[in-house]
Scaffold this motif. Structure first.
Motif, short mmCIF file in Angstrom:
data_model
loop_
_atom_site.label_atom_id
_atom_site.label_comp_id
_atom_site.label_asym_id
_atom_site.label_seq_id
_atom_site.Cartn_x
_atom_site.Cartn_y
_atom_site.Cartn_z
N GLY A 263 -13.22 21.59 -8.33
CA GLY A 263 -13.15 22.24 -9.63
C GLY A 263 -13.97 23.17 -9.75
N LYS A 264 -14.05 24.14 -8.38
CA LYS A 264 -15.63 25.05 -8.86
C LYS A 264 -14.71 26.67 -8.18
N SER A 265 -13.14 26.40 -7.87
CA SER A 265 -12.65 27.21 -7.55
C SER A 265 -11.22 27.96 -8.60
N SER A 266 -10.58 28.74 -9.29
CA SER A 266 -9.64 28.09 -10.15
C SER A 266 -8.51 28.18 -9.19
N VAL A 267 -7.60 28.33 -9.63
CA VAL A 267 -5.97 28.65 -9.00
C VAL A 267 -5.50 29.84 -9.05
N SER A 268 -5.34 30.36 -8.65
CA SER A 268 -5.05 31.41 -8.39
C SER A 268 -2.91 31.47 -8.35
N PRO A 269 -2.93 32.77 -8.43
CA PRO A 269 -1.16 32.88 -7.97
C PRO A 269 -0.68 32.85 -6.94
N GLU A 270 -1.44 33.11 -6.25
CA GLU A 270 -0.94 32.83 -4.69
C GLU A 270 -1.08 31.35 -4.45
N MET A 271 -2.15 30.71 -4.66
CA MET A 271 -2.57 29.31 -4.43
C MET A 271 -1.27 28.43 -4.67
N ALA A 272 -1.07 28.54 -6.84
CA ALA A 272 -0.12 28.16 -7.25
C ALA A 272 1.41 28.44 -6.11
#
Length: 96
Positions: free
Chosen positions: A45-54
């Motif tokens: 939970g230290k980084s958000s899910v970006s569009p690329e990661m999604a």
């Protein structure tokens, strides 16, 4: 419908995929083609899910990219509402 205390996507990944199936972060990171530290930050939970990661998550473990981003948005909005004071923000009246 507003969700009470929505989970961070990383928490969801840990509880639904990693822990029950005893899958390691390195194993999924390898499939995602990201570094283990990058995926670990998402899981913690230290980084958000970006569009690329999604997109990567969608291909690797399933669900739609939109569902991963919606989960992140719900989490972010919930905590923004809890921590941001709107008291001084004013409504703008559109002239008739």
């Amino acid at each position: 419908m507003k969700m009470f205390n929505p989970p961070h996507p990383g928490e969801f990944i840990k509880e639904v995929y990693l822990d029950p199936y005893k899958i390691g972060i390195r194993e999924i990171a390898d499939k995602l083609k990201v570094s283990p530290s990058t995926f670990s930050r998402v899981v913690r939970g230290k980084s958000s899910v970006s569009p690329e990661m999604a997109l990567r998550l969608s291909k690797t473990i399933g669900r739609t990219p939109q569902s991963w981003l919606l989960m992140q948005d719900n989490y972010d909005l919930y905590y923004a509402e809890k921590n941001f004071d709107l008291e001084s923000v004013e409504k703008f009246a559109i002239p008739a």
